[in-house]
Design a protein around this motif. Structure first.
Motif, PDB file in Angstrom:
ATOM      1  N   ALA A  89       0.827  -1.210   0.000  1.00  0.00           N
ATOM      2  CA  ALA A  89       0.000   0.000   0.000  1.00  0.00           C
ATOM      3  C   ALA A  89       0.863   1.264   0.000  1.00  0.00           C
ATOM      4  N   GLY A  90       2.116   1.134  -0.457  1.00  0.00           N
ATOM      5  CA  GLY A  90       2.996   2.303  -0.476  1.00  0.00           C
ATOM      6  C   GLY A  90       3.354   2.759   0.931  1.00  0.00           C
ATOM      7  N   GLY A  91       3.577   4.072   1.084  1.00  0.00           N
ATOM      8  CA  GLY A  91       3.952   4.603   2.384  1.00  0.00           C
ATOM      9  C   GLY A  91       5.443   4.476   2.624  1.00  0.00           C
ATOM     10  N   VAL A  92       5.799   4.193   3.874  1.00  0.00           N
ATOM     11  CA  VAL A  92       7.211   4.159   4.276  1.00  0.00           C
ATOM     12  C   VAL A  92       7.779   2.751   4.119  1.00  0.00           C
ATOM     13  N   VAL A  93       8.949   2.642   3.492  1.00  0.00           N
ATOM     14  CA  VAL A  93       9.767   1.434   3.645  1.00  0.00           C
ATOM     15  C   VAL A  93      10.859   1.758   4.641  1.00  0.00           C
ATOM     16  N   LEU A  94      10.975   0.912   5.669  1.00  0.00           N
ATOM     17  CA  LEU A  94      11.946   1.141   6.739  1.00  0.00           C
ATOM     18  C   LEU A  94      13.151   0.231   6.500  1.00  0.00           C
ATOM     19  N   ASP A  95      14.215   0.830   6.061  1.00  0.00           N
ATOM     20  CA  ASP A  95      15.426   0.061   5.757  1.00  0.00           C
ATOM     21  C   ASP A  95      16.240  -0.114   7.038  1.00  0.00           C
ATOM     22  N   MET A  96      16.333  -1.357   7.514  1.00  0.00           N
ATOM     23  CA  MET A  96      16.887  -1.615   8.851  1.00  0.00           C
ATOM     24  C   MET A  96      18.403  -1.851   8.853  1.00  0.00           C
ATOM     25  N   THR A  97      19.030  -1.727   7.696  1.00  0.00           N
ATOM     26  CA  THR A  97      20.410  -2.231   7.597  1.00  0.00           C
ATOM     27  C   THR A  97      21.458  -1.432   8.375  1.00  0.00           C
ATOM     28  N   LYS A  98      21.066  -0.277   8.896  1.00  0.00           N
ATOM     29  CA  LYS A  98      22.050   0.438   9.737  1.00  0.00           C
ATOM     30  C   LYS A  98      22.034  -0.059  11.185  1.00  0.00           C
ATOM     31  N   LEU A  99      20.999  -0.801  11.536  1.00  0.00           N
ATOM     32  CA  LEU A  99      20.980  -1.371  12.900  1.00  0.00           C
ATOM     33  C   LEU A  99      21.712  -2.717  12.861  1.00  0.00           C
ATOM     34  N   ASP A 100      23.004  -2.622  12.681  1.00  0.00           N
ATOM     35  CA  ASP A 100      23.785  -3.810  12.351  1.00  0.00           C
ATOM     36  C   ASP A 100      24.815  -4.172  13.427  1.00  0.00           C
ATOM     37  N   PRO A 107      30.053 -17.578  24.787  1.00  0.00           N
ATOM     38  CA  PRO A 107      29.977 -18.949  24.292  1.00  0.00           C
ATOM     39  C   PRO A 107      28.533 -19.441  24.218  1.00  0.00           C
ATOM     40  N   GLY A 108      28.124 -19.838  23.020  1.00  0.00           N
ATOM     41  CA  GLY A 108      26.811 -20.452  22.848  1.00  0.00           C
ATOM     42  C   GLY A 108      25.670 -19.512  22.541  1.00  0.00           C
ATOM     43  N   ALA A 109      25.881 -18.202  22.567  1.00  0.00           N
ATOM     44  CA  ALA A 109      24.772 -17.288  22.274  1.00  0.00           C
ATOM     45  C   ALA A 109      25.284 -15.904  21.893  1.00  0.00           C
ATOM     46  N   GLY A 110      24.440 -15.176  21.167  1.00  0.00           N
ATOM     47  CA  GLY A 110      24.793 -13.807  20.799  1.00  0.00           C
ATOM     48  C   GLY A 110      23.544 -13.001  20.511  1.00  0.00           C
ATOM     49  N   ARG A 111      23.695 -11.679  20.569  1.00  0.00           N
ATOM     50  CA  ARG A 111      22.569 -10.775  20.314  1.00  0.00           C
ATOM     51  C   ARG A 111      23.014  -9.734  19.297  1.00  0.00           C
ATOM     52  N   PHE A 112      22.144  -9.492  18.349  1.00  0.00           N
ATOM     53  CA  PHE A 112      22.539  -8.691  17.203  1.00  0.00           C
ATOM     54  C   PHE A 112      21.442  -7.706  16.835  1.00  0.00           C
ATOM     55  N   GLY A 113      21.854  -6.570  16.273  1.00  0.00           N
ATOM     56  CA  GLY A 113      20.890  -5.669  15.672  1.00  0.00           C
ATOM     57  C   GLY A 113      20.201  -6.377  14.517  1.00  0.00           C
ATOM     58  N   ALA A 114      18.894  -6.111  14.355  1.00  0.00           N
ATOM     59  CA  ALA A 114      18.121  -6.857  13.359  1.00  0.00           C
ATOM     60  C   ALA A 114      18.654  -6.660  11.948  1.00  0.00           C
ATOM     61  N   GLY A 115      19.318  -5.516  11.706  1.00  0.00           N
ATOM     62  CA  GLY A 115      19.794  -5.224  10.362  1.00  0.00           C
ATOM     63  C   GLY A 115      21.176  -5.763  10.054  1.00  0.00           C
ATOM     64  N   ALA A 116      21.772  -6.477  11.006  1.00  0.00           N
ATOM     65  CA  ALA A 116      23.109  -7.031  10.763  1.00  0.00           C
ATOM     66  C   ALA A 116      23.016  -8.130   9.711  1.00  0.00           C
ATOM     67  N   ARG A 117      23.883  -8.054   8.728  1.00  0.00           N
ATOM     68  CA  ARG A 117      23.914  -9.095   7.696  1.00  0.00           C
ATOM     69  C   ARG A 117      24.580 -10.350   8.268  1.00  0.00           C
ATOM     70  N   MET A 118      24.075 -11.493   7.844  1.00  0.00           N
ATOM     71  CA  MET A 118      24.499 -12.731   8.493  1.00  0.00           C
ATOM     72  C   MET A 118      25.976 -13.055   8.229  1.00  0.00           C
ATOM     73  N   LEU A 119      26.432 -12.726   7.062  1.00  0.00           N
ATOM     74  CA  LEU A 119      27.862 -12.937   6.784  1.00  0.00           C
ATOM     75  C   LEU A 119      28.721 -12.034   7.663  1.00  0.00           C
ATOM     76  N   ASP A 120      28.272 -10.793   7.849  1.00  0.00           N
ATOM     77  CA  ASP A 120      29.024  -9.867   8.698  1.00  0.00           C
ATOM     78  C   ASP A 120      29.032 -10.341  10.151  1.00  0.00           C
ATOM     79  N   ILE A 121      27.927 -10.904  10.590  1.00  0.00           N
ATOM     80  CA  ILE A 121      27.884 -11.448  11.945  1.00  0.00           C
ATOM     81  C   ILE A 121      28.934 -12.549  12.078  1.00  0.00           C
ATOM     82  N   ASP A 122      28.969 -13.455  11.112  1.00  0.00           N
ATOM     83  CA  ASP A 122      29.950 -14.538  11.183  1.00  0.00           C
ATOM     84  C   ASP A 122      31.382 -14.011  11.104  1.00  0.00           C
ATOM     85  N   ARG A 123      31.569 -12.949  10.347  1.00  0.00           N
ATOM     86  CA  ARG A 123      32.902 -12.323  10.326  1.00  0.00           C
ATOM     87  C   ARG A 123      33.279 -11.842  11.719  1.00  0.00           C
TER      88      ARG A 123
END
Lengths: 458, 458
Positions: A89-100, A107-123
């Motif tokens: 329906a148009g309106g706002v697209v919220l690009d989350m990639t800066k919340l990275d 050990p065994g767990a981590g917490r990440f910004g929703a916009g973090a790219r998965m390859l970057d997380i593994d890096r």
């Protein structure tokens, strides 16, 4: 729709994009794998793309949209296939990639910004010898938030199952779309309230997941005389509890030519199995492949495979980029008339059903199999290539598969009601009423919801 | 037998023990869990205990025994239950515990001296965040060589299966018993030539195994209203591919009182489940336990559990010391008339058969269940406590279990022929002819072998 001046004012200094190129590109995902979605979604456009820098920005956008009753569609890496990132329906697209941010990991767990790219997380995790348990074949671009919102499985599923399994996501933080947005922490089973809801149940801002201590994953390709032989090997290999593995993908001989750069690693008429295995155990894998008449045609060591994935060397891309739905991408590039389906084979007789599908649909449905664990048993799913004839024919194929006991998820619909939404055993609808009381999150994505919602507001 | 002077001379400066106390203690293992083995093996004695300092010493002992035709029995930690370390014909007991080096380790694999104790290996690996995939409940004393030679499973089997599974042991180095001993490296499937051969197929000097990158294992105990409820929970939990786990043990309500220090963690008539789970996922475990009517009665964090295992703190021992065959040890201490059996339940109907055993043998066979993965499926094995009446009654129980489809391994025999030996799909006999041409390795352990061998020498 025109963006109200009051919205602009409320957004204040939050970066936005309004040029036609950005509006087009950030209103799209990979829905065009489906000729049906392509027709429906191709012209959908955001009126403005907002790029929050942090959680405070997200909350201001949420408040602004609520106050001005402007639709809001959340976008991660845009790697989905069902229009998750397309503003109906148009309106706002919220690009989350800066919340990275990598917020923390231990050990065994981590917490990440929703916009973090998965390859970057593994890096970021690599120095601590930890990694994400799962990633889609779009690991390079996909965000962790988008994967939780709309993904299901991927590399890692041969060991860890699916992301909706118990314990596979520890917590999700969500911002509500209200004049005074709330930050809600969902833990334990409550995470199911936003998983597979394709971003319509609040804005996911942080994700906490269990991590796997990492193995040195090396890559192998094995060629087999037939799909049946390759599938039997892959099943037996995935059942080897004692061999640590990350990926087991089988390609029908008819699929192989579409994977251009891999085609040399199987002879004419040969099926192919793509494997990521803990390097010290590659020998055990190769013995098992030989037992099943397989021949190892490609070997890449763990360190080189890692460098290929992290783009530290040029050359052949990581092998997981030839699996899961990347297969469709490779095929469409060569033959744009190709599309795909989504199948799950029941563990009790998956191999028999694979044989049946291959025989029944021959050169119309081309199987590739993704072996995985499901609730403690080994089976396979598939995103088979389909030589597209018509929407009706697609429906007929799906109906026949379903009748035979192959579970079908229709990837040619963008509405949630008959897809993920109703299958998750959690009060998603109740949560949406709380998190998105004005029904602003990508209206149209939930067909029945909109009707209810309109009544409620009226 | 008297030790020939020429043997003594050949041993040169290799340390030996000959005092009666040492001869007695180093000629024993935990065979006395079986009243039948106790009667047969109690008086078996080494004539001399030799304690090699390194591989060169081992080769000199092997040569000396071959030259002088003196029987040789290899001993690790002495934690076995079937007389693996008991010299049936006297002669030399070879105490391997000084060959305890960590030879190398890298991500995903390590190589160790056969005499290295498994707890010590994990201590050495801890800084690299790696660990052995499996250990028996006797982790503190058991050596890696002894475990490979005579073990099968343990903590870790709920994830990794058994040590005879493909890829679970990468290589074994063996010294032959000849005048000029050879050092033989067995890799891949050839390792099966010495696995489960109870030390009669050459002297294992080094072992190479895949390692697991380590999780922070915390401990939990859950109490359930019945064995059936506990077993159903444990099965479902082990099937949760997405929850990383190290141990899942179920104790029948009748077993609990024998675990003295744990008894307070279950109410009267309650069954108990002992769990080691990756700490960040303990919450997911607890939710599942609650679903099955379970109540968490004990929690110990990963760091504290590690300290308890590594004896860095006093207090309650690690929970795995209340599982697998340690259960029998606790019970015998309280009631010396107790013995045990070894059962494997088929994955297709393990829970139904558990119910049947519990009902059929009520207070005679007391189940505890060790949940594990077997060839890609979840099932359980058991080392149930048995209130011993007679050898005949034990046979009758085993026959009835076997007829019903519960696989029985008889732990009341010390000869290999009908136990492990014939079940492994590898040319063990051929290998023994090469590695032990004079049949000196614990003669009597292989009944038929001795006959063949005598003919060959005659």
């Amino acid at each position: 729709m025109a963006i109200p001046a009051s919205l602009r004012q409320d957004l204040c200094d939050i970066p936005v994009l309004e040029d036609p190129g950005s509006l087009r590109m950030r209103s799209r995902d990979f829905f065009w794998f489906s000729p049906i979605l392509k027709e429906t979604l191709d012209d959908k456009r955001a009126d403005i793309v907002v790029v929050p820098r942090d959680k405070a920005d997200v909350m201001r956008v949420a408040a602004a949209c609520a106050r001005n009753r402007v639709p809001l569609t959340v976008r991660g890496g845009g790697t989905g296939n069902y229009g998750q990132a397309v503003p109906l329906a148009g309106g706002v697209v919220l690009d989350m990639t800066k919340l990275d941010q990598v917020i923390w990991h231990r050990p065994g767990a981590g917490r990440f910004g929703a916009g973090a790219r998965m390859l970057d997380i593994d890096r970021a995790l690599a120095p601590a010898a930890h990694e994400l348990r799962f990633y889609p074949s779009t690991r390079q671009h996909a965000t962790i938030g988008g994967f939780i919102a709309g993904g299901a499985a991927g590399a890692g599923s041969c060991t860890w199952g699916q992301i909706s399994d118990p314990g596979a996501v520890l917590a999700v933080e969500v911002v509500t779309i209200e004049e005074h947005p709330r930050v809600v922490e969902l833990r334990g089973r409550d995470v199911l309230k936003v998983m597979h809801a394709y971003g319509v149940n609040g804005i996911i801002t942080e994700v906490e997941v269990p991590l796997a201590p990492s193995h040195p994953w090396c890559e192998r390709i094995a060629a087999f005389p037939s799909l049946a032989a390759a599938a039997r090997f892959a099943h037996a290999f995935t059942e080897c509890d004692g061999i640590a593995k990350k990926l087991v993908t089988v390609h029908d001989p008819q699929v192989v030519p579409y994977l251009r750069r891999l085609a040399p690693y199987a002879g004419p008429g040969q099926a192919m199995v793509i494997i990521m295995v803990s390097e010290p155990q590659a020998e055990a894998l190769e013995l098992l492949a030989a037992d099943h008449g397989g021949e190892i045609t490609f070997r890449r060591g763990a360190e080189e495979a890692r460098q290929a994935a992290f783009a530290e060397i040029s050359g052949l891309q990581p092998l997981y980029e030839f699996t899961w739905n990347h297969t469709t991408l490779h095929a469409i590039r060569i033959d744009p008339s190709i599309t795909y389906l989504q199948l799950r084979f029941p563990p009790a007789n998956n191999l028999e059903l694979v044989d049946w599908v291959a025989e029944r649909f021959r050169d119309e449905v081309l199987l590739h199999l993704e072996f995985q664990r499901r609730f403690g048993k080994v089976t396979c799913s598939s995103l088979p290539l389909v030589r597209y004839r018509s929407a009706e024919r697609l429906d007929a194929i799906m109906a026949e598969l379903d009748a035979k006991g192959v579970a079908v998820s229709n990837p040619h619909t963008f509405v949630l009601d008959n897809a993920g939404w109703k299958r998750v055993d959690a009060p998603q609808a109740e949560f949406k009423r709380m998190a998105d009381p004005y029904g602003l999150m990508n209206p149209g994505k939930l067909k029945h919801w909109q009707a209810e919602d309109m009544q409620a507001i009226a």
